[in-house]
Scaffold this motif. Sequence first.
Motif, PDB file in Angstrom:
ATOM      1  N   THR A 218     139.059   4.928  52.004  1.00 42.24           N
ATOM      2  CA  THR A 218     138.835   5.696  53.238  1.00 42.24           C
ATOM      3  C   THR A 218     138.061   4.852  54.238  1.00 42.24           C
ATOM      4  OG1 THR A 218     138.662   7.644  51.838  1.00 42.24           O
ATOM      5  CG2 THR A 218     138.000   7.922  54.127  1.00 42.24           C
ATOM      6  N   PHE A 219     137.074   4.109  53.722  1.00 43.39           N
ATOM      7  CA  PHE A 219     136.234   3.249  54.561  1.00 43.39           C
ATOM      8  C   PHE A 219     137.100   2.210  55.284  1.00 43.39           C
ATOM      9  CE2 PHE A 219     133.519  -0.638  54.741  1.00 43.39           C
ATOM     10  CZ  PHE A 219     132.479  -0.155  55.528  1.00 43.39           C
ATOM     11  N   MET A 220     138.043   1.598  54.556  1.00 44.60           N
ATOM     12  CA  MET A 220     138.883   0.550  55.144  1.00 44.60           C
ATOM     13  C   MET A 220     139.854   1.117  56.194  1.00 44.60           C
ATOM     14  SD  MET A 220     137.702  -1.993  53.518  1.00 44.60           S
ATOM     15  CE  MET A 220     138.739  -3.413  53.748  1.00 44.60           C
ATOM     16  N   ARG A 221     140.352   2.329  55.980  1.00 44.53           N
ATOM     17  CA  ARG A 221     141.335   2.915  56.902  1.00 44.53           C
ATOM     18  C   ARG A 221     140.686   3.599  58.100  1.00 44.53           C
ATOM     19  NH1 ARG A 221     145.840   1.248  57.985  1.00 44.53           N
ATOM     20  NH2 ARG A 221     146.984   3.182  58.330  1.00 44.53           N
ATOM     21  N   ALA A 222     139.396   3.944  57.940  1.00 47.64           N
ATOM     22  CA  ALA A 222     138.726   4.773  58.964  1.00 47.64           C
ATOM     23  C   ALA A 222     138.887   4.248  60.395  1.00 47.64           C
ATOM     24  CB  ALA A 222     137.254   4.946  58.614  1.00 47.64           C
ATOM     25  N   PRO A 223     138.773   2.918  60.642  1.00 48.37           N
ATOM     26  CA  PRO A 223     138.897   2.457  62.031  1.00 48.37           C
ATOM     27  C   PRO A 223     140.221   2.858  62.681  1.00 48.37           C
ATOM     28  CG  PRO A 223     138.045   0.700  60.640  1.00 48.37           C
ATOM     29  CD  PRO A 223     138.429   1.824  59.729  1.00 48.37           C
ATOM     30  N   TYR A 224     141.279   2.956  61.863  1.00 47.21           N
ATOM     31  CA  TYR A 224     142.596   3.289  62.418  1.00 47.21           C
ATOM     32  C   TYR A 224     142.724   4.771  62.766  1.00 47.21           C
ATOM     33  CZ  TYR A 224     144.140  -1.345  61.129  1.00 47.21           C
ATOM     34  OH  TYR A 224     144.265  -2.703  61.042  1.00 47.21           O
ATOM     35  N   TYR A 225     141.868   5.643  62.154  1.00 48.93           N
ATOM     36  CA  TYR A 225     141.990   7.085  62.381  1.00 48.93           C
ATOM     37  C   TYR A 225     141.286   7.538  63.657  1.00 48.93           C
ATOM     38  CZ  TYR A 225     143.349   7.222  57.419  1.00 48.93           C
ATOM     39  OH  TYR A 225     143.968   7.014  56.216  1.00 48.93           O
ATOM     40  N   ARG A 226     140.367   6.698  64.166  1.00 47.37           N
ATOM     41  CA  ARG A 226     139.459   7.190  65.206  1.00 47.37           C
ATOM     42  C   ARG A 226     140.203   7.658  66.463  1.00 47.37           C
ATOM     43  NH1 ARG A 226     136.446   2.698  66.720  1.00 47.37           N
ATOM     44  NH2 ARG A 226     134.496   3.717  67.155  1.00 47.37           N
ATOM     45  N   GLU A 227     141.183   6.851  66.927  1.00 49.12           N
ATOM     46  CA  GLU A 227     141.864   7.249  68.163  1.00 49.12           C
ATOM     47  C   GLU A 227     142.730   8.495  67.937  1.00 49.12           C
ATOM     48  OE1 GLU A 227     143.211   3.456  67.699  1.00 49.12           O
ATOM     49  OE2 GLU A 227     145.330   3.839  68.010  1.00 49.12           O
ATOM     50  N   HIS A 228     143.215   8.669  66.691  1.00 43.74           N
ATOM     51  CA  HIS A 228     144.039   9.855  66.404  1.00 43.74           C
ATOM     52  C   HIS A 228     143.167  11.109  66.358  1.00 43.74           C
ATOM     53  CE1 HIS A 228     147.648   7.507  65.707  1.00 43.74           C
ATOM     54  NE2 HIS A 228     146.857   6.629  65.100  1.00 43.74           N
ATOM     55  N   ALA A 229     141.949  10.953  65.837  1.00 44.58           N
ATOM     56  CA  ALA A 229     141.014  12.086  65.827  1.00 44.58           C
ATOM     57  C   ALA A 229     140.710  12.485  67.270  1.00 44.58           C
ATOM     58  CB  ALA A 229     139.739  11.696  65.086  1.00 44.58           C
ATOM     59  N   LEU A 230     140.365  11.483  68.058  1.00 42.63           N
ATOM     60  CA  LEU A 230     139.998  11.737  69.445  1.00 42.63           C
ATOM     61  C   LEU A 230     141.134  12.424  70.212  1.00 42.63           C
ATOM     62  CD1 LEU A 230     137.892  10.294  71.804  1.00 42.63           C
ATOM     63  CD2 LEU A 230     140.222   9.663  72.409  1.00 42.63           C
ATOM     64  N   ALA A 231     142.376  11.974  69.972  1.00 40.72           N
ATOM     65  CA  ALA A 231     143.537  12.555  70.664  1.00 40.72           C
ATOM     66  C   ALA A 231     143.685  14.040  70.332  1.00 40.72           C
ATOM     67  CB  ALA A 231     144.804  11.801  70.283  1.00 40.72           C
ATOM     68  N   ARG A 232     143.049  14.477  69.248  1.00 45.12           N
ATOM     69  CA  ARG A 232     143.117  15.893  68.838  1.00 45.12           C
ATOM     70  C   ARG A 232     141.814  16.639  69.141  1.00 45.12           C
ATOM     71  NH1 ARG A 232     146.427  12.791  66.482  1.00 45.12           N
ATOM     72  NH2 ARG A 232     148.400  13.549  65.618  1.00 45.12           N
TER      73      ARG A 232
END
Length: 532
Positions: free
Chosen positions: A377-391
């Motif tokens: 989860t730690f390694m993938r987290a940077p990629y999720y940030r913009e998707h979280a923000l878009a929601r």
Amino acid sequence: MKFYGWGYEDQTVSDQEIREMEAIWAKTLGIDSFDVTPAPTLEEIKIAPPRVMPPLSLAHITTVEKYDRLAHTYGSSIHDYARAFLREFSNPPDIVAYPENDGDVSAILDWCGSVDVAVVPYGGGSSVVGGVEPPRDPRYRGTLSLDMRNFDRVIEIDPVSEAARIQGGVFGPHLEEQLKPSGLTMRFFLQSFEFSTLGGWIATRAAGHYATVATQIDDYVQNLRVVTPAGICESRRFPASGAGPAPDRMFIGSEGSLGVITEAWIRLRKRPQFRAAATVRFADFYVGAEAVRALSQSGLYPANCRLIDANEAAFTGAGDGTASLLVLGFESADQPINESMRRALELCADYGGEVDRKNEASGEAHRTGAAGKWRDTFMRAPYYREHALARGVMRETFETAITWDRFKSFHADFMAAIRKAVEDITGRPGLVTCRFTHIYPDGPAPYFTYHAYGDQARLKEQFWHLKVAISAAMARLGGTITHHHAVGRDHREWYDKERPDLFGRALRAAKGVLDPHWIMNPGAIVDRSPQV
Ligand SMILES: Cc1cc2nc3c(=O)[nH]c(=O)nc-3n(C[C@H](O)[C@H](O)[C@H](O)COP(=O)(O)OP(=O)(O)OC[C@H]3O[C@@H](n4cnc5c(N)ncnc54)[C@H](O)[C@@H]3O)c2cc1C
């Protein structure tokens, strides 16, 4: 590279991953469904023409192309992403430069100094504190973003002293790739490793993945070569020296405000051959913290020692939410570390820590079980940030360090302050969690994360109000404003209060010598006095 988010345009997060993350965000924040703001496209964005053009002599290493200017407008904080998703690019750099050698850097600094153009050194642009943003200061005719990507080589390796001379613009993976044939490694795996540079790590006093001993970049730097507007400043290479204040210390953490770090000799180590990992459950976070204190003062020096509170463990899928987890790891290139692990677990048991035996002390344990889940989860987290923000899902982190004697009350009060700020500013409760990233014999570096659901139309303001309220609480309660994320523009207010006034004045005087026209990253670290 995306101009609005993490990584390359074609590095997408799969639909399956998005669905999984949406389910987690929905459950955590009590949301039924999400409206999704699409990522911005190049065509949609309008920017003003450059206020200043590069001279012919620099034409071969500069550009005023729209994509380059957009891609250098922001760093990688959530506040930056929020503005990008609003299509707000009102203050891009006027020029982007891609120098190829020290001579190019000097020529750029000379020209900028002669025409009052501000220079913002740019590594990977992973700053989360507004460190690479062009200044909004009418004293400058424009801003040039100085991108270090062409400084990407390991120039020389000294296998006897285990060190290498490395250029400042090299990204983490390419650095390790070049070291690999030598059998040596830097092993400085910060979470942004993929898209950040050696020069950026040094300029921001970054911290890697080691929980003890070699935590911050300070411990790795043997010497520095810095191109400043006043000339080149290169320190000598020693394992240690007692000859006066260390010159490197002035530049480590200078955030582009004193010059451009073009090269450094960096201490390396042999690749680890022996590893042991274990996960320990603690019913109470504070009792876990006491166990970690005992570990930090035991002389055992684990490579990994992350105490993760129950809510964060549950959010990442590493735990079930009933206990805090201590992810513990030892590694060595030279000797088995089972005895260190045995003693560390014994210490944990003294505090009631229960070992997850499945994952104990096997070579691959750091990739399996709770530790492995948390790591993925730690390694993938940077990629999720913009998707979280878009929601509309706001996720932000605050990191600090505090001595053990003040830790417990600091933690309790700071968690309460974050929860209150989230509720006051978004009108609903969020999830607030804490883990330790690094530990020292005299105190931990706790790292706090909030997840909150914001108003899509006001995310930018909500982020900023949260940033101010939470940073003020951090300072009021006695933590440093940053253990490793740096000062940038976002933390300036609290950094100025944290440092001794006389030190601030000495720094200003030093900047006046190295940067007589005050062109280097204005707004970072220290300001021109009003009289100048
Ligand atoms: C998802 C994510 C995870 C992160 N995880 C960590 C972490 O684990 N540990 C950590 O410490 N930080 C972390 N950070 C913060 C960030 O990655 C670090 O501050 C990093 O050191 C910045 O490196 P960079 O090359 O991207 O520098 P940039 O963002 O390009 O620049 C940062 C600052 O350094 C200056 N600078 C850059 N290069 C040079 C140079 N060659 N000479 C002089 N000045 C220069 C810039 O002007 C700016 O002030 C994370 C950020 C993100 C987005």
